[in-house]
Design a protein around this motif. Structure first.
Motif: not given
Lengths: 332, 500
Positions: B172, B174, B201, B290, B469-470, B472, B494-495, B498-499
């Motif tokens: 969780s 950023t 991940h 997700a 994913s996330d 979406r 996708e994660v 984004d990250r």
């Protein structure tokens, strides 16, 4: 401890099960009907201790003594089944009786209309508690604790702290028709209504679902909030009836009537086998619970046991009754 | 540096009753190294680390600490060995100060009173080791999750931990917070602390790990260097054969039954749109968190949403109204049947009848005949194994309990069944029965939406697969084009994008 043992109870039954099962059956009966067995044992013990106990007159006395608490406890049963609690029933009983007496006496309402005012008072108080719980998200303990204080306060406001004579129909509810005391008749009628609601109405069955698992009930489409408001409203009406009976017996509505009765009502429900955790409870059990309390009080009175010791004994009875219940649940 | 590992899990096995959760797994953790544990949800990672943390003891095999076989019966013993576990759910008491959390159970005392000055000094010292500059008098709950995690690490270090176990610490956080955490972790590694790092991940593995232990279905699969290419890791993690456990009989899809458009709830899911036709099974795959459960609960009216529409057979459903969704033919089998699906203390008959209890009543009276008839018909059709309809549902096996939850919707005549993890905790036999039931529903013109974390199940039973994913929709695949790798890479990639 239970996760690895899940299959053992059935496996154990195979060898030497005969002796065990007879004993188990007796144990099952006693624990399933613990309150009833307890009540019978109590009655026999009282009869042995004092033969006066089993006279028709005294038994009717027990019925009258049980009636107010039993009616309160019937209402409380709905609430307990949904895993709630209603601490306000004693105060609401007093307020309802006071409103009936006040509207009859001071506003000059006809007796039946005054009685209706009393019932509506109980309904209103219950609906408020229910709404505070279901929509206001107050814990039932807090919502009804608040109502306990509010209703008692309003009783004093309405009466100015002075007893008010009851309307004729209410006094009639406290009297008797021939040899039959009206409080006992009301007790039977309210018990039958309570049984019908819990067992025959869909909203009654829904009460068990809500108390057993609120979220599962909600996801199954059961209108949980409506159920919650309904149980407190019912509890309020039953409290009003109890309050009317009580005031009728005294022929006057007392500002301090039924103080502390909520605890007797709770005790009756719990002795009757309901679980404060919700999902479990029967009107018949509650009736037995109320009778247990009344028999103990009555018997101890006959035996000239002091009122102080009676309280101690009733406390022990509650502890033992609930203890048995907890043991039973563990086994299940 | 000696080659002796700080910790060896030597062929450990953990059984809960008849179920083997961890089966003969070996993991080595070295001083100053980061050992990554990789596996799908339910692969047994948490059980493995719980054995080290003193939550469970292995059923067989042994735990070797510094070369000596050791028992870790409880968390105290684990702590005494210098092992600290940072669980996914943080363990801080949010109302207490940071300092009190760090020094819990060992507050410095003077004259029998807490020595506050010393307490704050010690806490500040501990916080410095993780590069956290906050006032130790603040309540721990005032910190964000990332900083709370650092406080936990600081606490572990102040306990002189030599082995740190991090269970999905980045779940969780950023991107920026992850960078800081990795900085702290690298620093600790260079100071000689050994670490076990659990993550979904894949990109993080190369960034932080030294070596990777892959487990699948509770079994050891491989130990590979952290530099192993991601596609290979994915294959190791999920690559099992789909056998004939999934008896999907596809029916030609017909008119659309359920249509979801632009469904959004802030913080949970964003712009989710899809359509399910009569006769179709739509699988929803994705990692835990997700947003899959959140979306299907919103569709069923169990939770509200901000924007978007849900229509069943062309008619829009009102927001957050379960009864309306049920009346329109939507039935939700929630993910945790004990918490959300069943009234365990009530009878099988009652549980089968809850969805029709209110709607079948006349003048408020229970339709006792109808309820009993429906219950016995459905119990027979689903072959619920029970002593009688009056038996407590809590006494049934997991598979039969699940059949009761499903049966409730069959009994209510639902045409759109939403199944959230329908076979979790269900034995193999009952699993196949549940799959057969899905076939029957679609053959009869119904539609099924199945959320599942078991990829083989999603691949084996779905006609189309929607990957989330996330929050979406990461993509929709036809079952014919999908395999474990395409689904997993949609769920994970996708994660990453984004990250990183």
């Amino acid at each position: 401890m239970s996760n690895t043992q899940g299959t053992t109870p059935t496996a154990q039954k195979a060898p030497g099960a005969d002796i065990k099962s007879t004993r188990a059956k007796i144990a099952d009966f006693i624990s399933d009907n613990g309150a009833l067995v307890g009540l019978l044992v109590l009655c026999v013990a009282m009869f042995i201790a004092t033969p006066d106990f089993l006279t028709p007159n005294n038994l009717l006395n027990v019925g009258i003594q049980a009636s107010v608490v039993a009616i309160l406890a019937f209402g409380q049963t709905f609430v307990i089944v949904t895993a709630g609690i209603d601490l306000s029933v004693g105060s609401v009983a007093a307020l309802s009786a006071m409103v009936a007496a006040f509207t009859g006496q001071s506003w000059g309402m006809p007796p039946l209309v005054a009685l209706l005012f009393g019932l509506l008072t109980g309904l209103g108080a219950g609906m408020l508690s229910g709404a505070a719980t279901a929509y206001g998200k107050l814990p039932p303990f807090i919502a009804t604790l608040a109502m306990l204080s509010i209703a008692r306060g309003l009783t004093l406001v309405v009466s100015n702290g002075i007893p008010i004579p009851t309307p004729s129909v209410v006094t009639w509810l406290g009297g008797s028709v021939g040899p039959i005391p009206m409080p006992v008749v009301v007790l039977v009628v309210m018990g039958a209504i309570g049984w019908f609601i819990l067992n025959r109405l869909s909203i009654g069955r829904a009460m068990y679902a809500v108390g057993g698992n609120l979220e599962a009930a909600r996801l199954s489409g059961i209108p949980v909030k409506r159920v919650l408001v309904t149980v407190y409203a019912l509890s309020g009406i039953f409290a009003a009836v109890a309050g009317l009976v009580l005031s009728g017996r005294l022929a006057s509505a007392q500002p301090q009537a039924a103080t502390g009765y909520e605890l007797d009502a709770l005790a009756a429900v719990v002795i009757g086998g309901a679980s404060l955790a919700g999902g479990v409870g029967r009107i018949s059990g509650t009736l037995i619970g109320a009778l247990v309390l009344a028999v103990i009080r009555n018997g101890l009175n006959l035996l000239n046991v002091s009122a102080f010791w009676q309280q101690v004994i009733i406390g022990l009875v509650i502890a033992v009754a609930v203890g048995i219940d907890v043991l039973r649940r563990k086994r299940a | 540096m000696s080659d002796q590992p700080i910790l060896i899990l030597d062929h450990v096995t953990k059984r809960f009753g008849p179920i083997t959760v961890v089966d003969d797994v070996t993991v080595n953790v070295h001083k100053g190294k980061i050992q990554v544990l990789l596996g799908e949800n339910g692969a047994g990672k948490s059980t493995l680390i719980n054995m080290v943390a003193g939550v469970h003891e292995p059923s067989s095999g042994q735990i070797i600490v510094d070369g000596a076989p050791t028992r870790i019966p409880d968390t105290k013993a684990s702590e005494a060995l210098g092992i600290a576990t940072i669980h996914q759910e943080l363990q801080l008491v949010s109302s207490l100060s940071i300092a009190e959390n760090i020094l819990m159970g060992r507050l410095p005392q003077r004259f029998g009173l807490v020595d506050k000055g010393e307490m704050y000094r010690l806490a500040t010292e501990a916080l410095t080791t993780v590069g956290l500059h906050v006032d130790p008098r603040m309540p721990a709950g005032a910190l964000g999750i990332a900083r709370q995690q650092l406080v936990e690490i600081a606490k572990a270090l102040s306990l002189k931990a030599r082995l740190l176990i991090l269970d999905e610490p980045t779940a969780s956080l950023t991107k920026h917070e992850i960078e800081h955490l990795f900085g702290v972790i690298s620093q600790l590694r260079s100071e000689g602390v050994g670490m076990v790092f659990i993550s979904h991940h894949l990109d993080e593995i190369a960034a932080i790990g030294d070596s990777v232990t892959v487990i699948r279905d509770g079994k050891f699969v491989a130990e590979v260097p952290a530099t192993t290419p991601e596609p290979d890791l994915v294959r190791l993690m999920v690559g099992r054969s789909i056998d004939e456990q999934f008896p999907r009989r596809a029916t030609p899809p017909q008119q659309p039954l359920l249509r979801v458009q632009g469904l959004t709830r802030k913080g949970s899911f964003t712009d989710v749109s899809f359509e399910v036709r009569a006769g179709e099974v739509l699988g929803i795959a994705g990692l835990v968190g997700a947003g899959r459960t959140e979306v299907v609960r919103a569709i069923a009216g169990a939770d509200p949403y901000d924007t978007g529409t849900v229509t069943v057979e062309g008619k829009p459903l009102p927001k957050g109204r379960i009864a309306a969704a049920i009346a329109a033919g939507v039935g939700l089998v929630p993910e945790d049947r004990k918490a959300f699906g069943l009234v365990l203390g009530a009878s099988v008959e009652d549980n089968l009848g809850y969805a029709t209890l209110m709607s079948s009543a006349r003048y408020g009276l229970v339709d006792r005949r109808g309820q009993a008839e429906r219950a016995s018909a459905v119990a027979k059709r689903l072959a619920v194994r029970m002593r009688s309809l009056g038996q407590r549902v809590g006494a049934l096996s997991g598979g039969n309990q699940q059949k009761v939850v499903l049966g409730r919707w069959i009994s209510a005549g639902s045409r759109v069944l939403i199944l959230d993890e329908p076979t979790r905790g269900v034995d193999v036999g009952a699993k196949v029965e549940i799959y057969q039931l899905m076939n029957e529903i679609t053959a009869a013109g119904g539609a099924v939406v199945m959320v599942s974390s078991e990829l083989p199940e999603v691949l084996g039973m779905s006609d189309r697969i929607l990957v989330m994913s996330d929050g979406r929709v990461a993509g929709v695949l036809a079952a014919a084009d999908a395999d474990q790798r395409t689904v997993m890479s949609l769920a994970v990639k996708e994660v990453e994008s984004d990250r990183v």
